[in-house]
Every structure is written in C-alpha cells, then in structure tokens.
Design an enzyme around this catalytic site. Sequence first.
Site, mmCIF file in Angstrom:
data_model
loop_
_atom_site.group_PDB
_atom_site.id
_atom_site.type_symbol
_atom_site.label_atom_id
_atom_site.label_comp_id
_atom_site.label_asym_id
_atom_site.label_seq_id
_atom_site.Cartn_x
_atom_site.Cartn_y
_atom_site.Cartn_z
ATOM 1 N N HIS A 165 0.508 -13.242 -4.467
ATOM 2 C CA HIS A 165 0.346 -14.606 -4.015
ATOM 3 C C HIS A 165 -0.171 -15.490 -5.165
ATOM 4 O O HIS A 165 -0.994 -15.596 -5.640
ATOM 5 C CB HIS A 165 -0.417 -14.898 -2.733
ATOM 6 C CG HIS A 165 0.156 -14.095 -1.614
ATOM 7 N ND1 HIS A 165 -0.809 -13.750 -0.551
ATOM 8 C CD2 HIS A 165 1.540 -13.886 -1.270
ATOM 9 C CE1 HIS A 165 0.130 -13.177 0.463
ATOM 10 N NE2 HIS A 165 1.405 -13.159 -0.003
ATOM 11 N N GLU A 168 -3.137 -17.771 -5.901
ATOM 12 C CA GLU A 168 -4.528 -17.238 -5.815
ATOM 13 C C GLU A 168 -4.986 -16.902 -7.122
ATOM 14 O O GLU A 168 -5.168 -15.857 -7.548
ATOM 15 C CB GLU A 168 -4.452 -16.237 -4.769
ATOM 16 C CG GLU A 168 -4.002 -16.418 -3.481
ATOM 17 C CD GLU A 168 -3.686 -15.287 -2.490
ATOM 18 O OE1 GLU A 168 -3.952 -14.274 -3.066
ATOM 19 O OE2 GLU A 168 -3.243 -15.707 -1.420
ATOM 20 N N ARG A 223 3.092 -20.066 -3.339
ATOM 21 C CA ARG A 223 2.500 -18.790 -2.782
ATOM 22 C C ARG A 223 3.798 -17.660 -3.038
ATOM 23 O O ARG A 223 3.323 -16.563 -3.635
ATOM 24 C CB ARG A 223 2.303 -19.014 -1.412
ATOM 25 C CG ARG A 223 2.018 -17.443 -0.611
ATOM 26 C CD ARG A 223 1.574 -17.671 0.880
ATOM 27 N NE ARG A 223 1.887 -16.629 1.619
ATOM 28 C CZ ARG A 223 0.783 -15.723 2.120
ATOM 29 N NH1 ARG A 223 -0.291 -16.206 1.835
ATOM 30 N NH2 ARG A 223 1.036 -14.827 2.964
ATOM 31 N N ASN A 240 4.385 -10.048 -0.029
ATOM 32 C CA ASN A 240 3.382 -9.090 0.614
ATOM 33 C C ASN A 240 3.506 -9.225 2.234
ATOM 34 O O ASN A 240 2.944 -8.612 2.973
ATOM 35 C CB ASN A 240 1.777 -9.679 0.423
ATOM 36 C CG ASN A 240 1.008 -8.843 0.727
ATOM 37 O OD1 ASN A 240 1.162 -7.571 0.383
ATOM 38 N ND2 ASN A 240 -0.121 -8.951 1.306
ATOM 39 N N ARG A 241 4.860 -9.638 2.480
ATOM 40 C CA ARG A 241 5.564 -9.441 3.945
ATOM 41 C C ARG A 241 7.063 -8.671 3.565
ATOM 42 O O ARG A 241 7.671 -8.725 4.627
ATOM 43 C CB ARG A 241 5.804 -10.570 4.593
ATOM 44 C CG ARG A 241 4.405 -11.361 4.865
ATOM 45 C CD ARG A 241 3.607 -10.855 5.895
ATOM 46 N NE ARG A 241 2.439 -11.441 6.093
ATOM 47 C CZ ARG A 241 1.436 -11.528 5.198
ATOM 48 N NH1 ARG A 241 1.190 -10.910 4.166
ATOM 49 N NH2 ARG A 241 0.138 -12.464 5.720
ATOM 50 N N HIS A 293 -6.694 -10.374 -3.675
ATOM 51 C CA HIS A 293 -5.910 -11.757 -3.159
ATOM 52 C C HIS A 293 -7.373 -12.790 -2.902
ATOM 53 O O HIS A 293 -8.482 -12.356 -3.278
ATOM 54 C CB HIS A 293 -5.639 -11.605 -1.567
ATOM 55 C CG HIS A 293 -4.422 -10.890 -1.656
ATOM 56 N ND1 HIS A 293 -2.956 -11.249 -1.064
ATOM 57 C CD2 HIS A 293 -4.169 -9.431 -1.575
ATOM 58 C CE1 HIS A 293 -2.192 -10.491 -1.162
ATOM 59 N NE2 HIS A 293 -2.735 -9.255 -1.527
ATOM 60 N N GLU A 367 -10.116 -10.058 -0.266
ATOM 61 C CA GLU A 367 -9.955 -11.505 -0.490
ATOM 62 C C GLU A 367 -11.288 -11.999 -1.074
ATOM 63 O O GLU A 367 -12.169 -12.118 -0.553
ATOM 64 C CB GLU A 367 -9.786 -12.064 1.011
ATOM 65 C CG GLU A 367 -8.501 -11.608 1.890
ATOM 66 C CD GLU A 367 -7.356 -12.452 1.350
ATOM 67 O OE1 GLU A 367 -7.575 -13.442 0.569
ATOM 68 O OE2 GLU A 367 -6.312 -12.168 2.032
#
Length: 401
Positions: A165, A168, A223, A240-241, A293, A367
Amino acid sequence: MIRTLVLFAVVALASARVSYEGFQVWRLEVNQEQKPFFNHILQKHNLDVWAESRDWIDVMVDPKLRHGVMSSLAAKAIHSTVMIDNVQTLIDRDYKLIDREPRDVVFDDYNSFEEIEAYLAGLAETDDRTSLRSLGKSVEGRDLWQLTISVGAGKEGIWLDCGIHAREWIGQATCLWGINYLLTGYGTDPDATAFLDAYDIYIMPVTNPDGYVYTWSDDRLWRKNRNKYDEDLCYGIDLNRNFDDHFGGEGTSDNSCSQTYRGPSAASEPETQVVQAAINELAPSTKALFSIHSYSQLWMYPFGYTSDVPPEADELDRVTAIGVEALTAVYGTRYDYGPVATTIYPAASNTIDYSYAAGISYSFTLELRDTGLFGFQLPAFEIEPTAEETWAGLIAAILAI
C-alpha cells in the site's frame, strides 16, 4: 542554472499535486452491532477508511461531505472524534522535506524510489552477502526488487515485503532500516548475528513501486497500484485484495473507485503475479513470511477471508506473543494481536492468506505505528524508533519458531 531548473521543476510539481485542504480524519466508535450500519454509511459517502480496530474506525472526511456524514452518524448514534484536523497540513510537512535534490539513502528519513533502487544496486555490487533480483515489472514498467541477504548456504529463508500500500511510507522505511541493521550489525550485534546465522532473508522494500512514486509526485495518500481497465471509472487496484485466494470475498470491493477495489479477476495485476510466483518458488525453503503495513499497531496472522482460524492458530499466537513482547520492550509501544479478520477487519485475497495456502504456515502481517495521531503521515523522527522496535519483535518471533 541546473539548480534553478531543479527548483523550478519542484515548484511545478508541487502545484500539480492533489490537495486535501480541509479534509479531516475522524475516529468513529463503532461496536459490532453498529458495523452493518456503518458499512452502509461508508458506501453512501464513499469514505476512505484509514484504519480499524475492534471498537473504532478511522475515516477521512471530505469537507464538502462533512454535514451529510455527521447526520448519518448521528442517526445511528455513532460517536466521532477528530483525530487530524487538516490532512493537508501533514502533507505539506512531508512534501517540504522530500522536495529536494536526489541524495544517497538515509535511514532516518524517507527516500524516493530511485534512491532506494540505487542503494539496492550498490549493495549487490559491493557486499557479497547480498544479491538482488527483479521479480518482474509493474504496470508502468518499474522493477519489483527483492534483495537476498545470506551469510552462508543451506539455510531456510524469511520473506519480508513492505509498501504494497503505497501511502504507508513507514513500511518502506522500516524495510530499508532493517537491511542496514542486519548488514552493519552482523558479527557485532547479537540479535542480527543470531538471525543471519540461522536464516537467509528475502526483502522487498517497495512492493508497489508505481504507487509509491505517485505518492511522491501527485497524491501523498495514494494506496493502490496505477492500473486502469477500460470498463473502470477510476485508477488503481488494491494489490492486497488481488491475490488468487478466496478472490472476491469479504473486505473487497468491485467498485474501481474504492480503496479496496480487488480488480477484474484474481491476480489480474502484474505486481500480484510476480509476487505470487516468487512466493510459490520460495515457499518450500521459506520458514516465515511477514508483510509490513501501517497503521494501528497490530500483529496478525491468517485468516483474512474468514473468522475461522487455521489449525496452527495456537502456535501462531504463541510466536506472535513473543514478537509483540520483544517489540514492546524496546520503547513500550503496545500492540494488539490475533487473526486478521477479527483483529482488524475481514480482508480476502491478501498476501498472507495466499502465502499460508502456498505452504508458509508462519505467515504474518504487521500494522506499524501509530494509533492515529499522524496516521499514514508518520513524521521522519519516528522512523528509527519504529524500525528498531519492529526488528526486535521480528527477530524474537523468528528465532522462537
């Protein structure tokens, strides 16, 4: 004259960037019973979810939509608190620091993609403990670089990817800091030495290079990748999907303007394809995988596509607890941990569900800092403490496997 041209280019670039003047980040107190109502509000106002935990959700709110969002929240008794009063203020701070002439990589500041590329190439040329390969090309033709660090043959490997992403930035910075830490610390730092004596490591500092470049040039909060299909209204697929594991499941969107747009089909994106291929190639000799992340301070393991847990959940929880304890011991930073779907939110077709299915049971996603004060725009002075505590946790967890 050259300096004048560089400064002129910087001014021109700054004037073309996306502005978030007046945008705010709100923390919404949302319990499990309210989440279905919130999901409707999210879709109605197309809110950008920044982070989520078990009992709160951070969203960025367009000033033009503020009154409507407040009315929708009030109707469902969802309480909100302003976390960031003006997002553009933090963006201006970031761009003021990075609008500069190119330089060598530093580990206490954010680095451009071109600077990172040059650093990795230089390591591969000068340090025989390292080797560099391109896994393939992005949509816009940039290399997806993977650096291997090895101090001896015959060891299993650890996979680490950062920056899938783009916005980040602390992820990419933490990967770079870790490379330097391992290489300079081997032989003198007991943790770095123990780690590299036990394992090789495969590091991808920038898993979404097009998106990362775009955050520097056009939109700090971008992103996704930079692809666009003819039938789509908006640019970008959430990589990430997009993995070929329970594609299209919960936590993904079929709306191209959504931040969680999954793309037209499983592994439709070149970035996803090359990462999947590398995971499959290395899985037989890879002990653990970590996908980095931000933000929320969470350490998680599969699954994202379902609230069910894998058979190894107790073991994954044990290793995670050791990592979190070691991380917290450095500066007192507190992390929550558990399975993705119940610790943060459902998220199908993600990296660690795919790597788990490929045979890497010890698959984790972290995260990093913070918990909402700065969000994705963590100041540069936070890089070193964030990276230091993260690597302390990673090494402790890995050596406990």
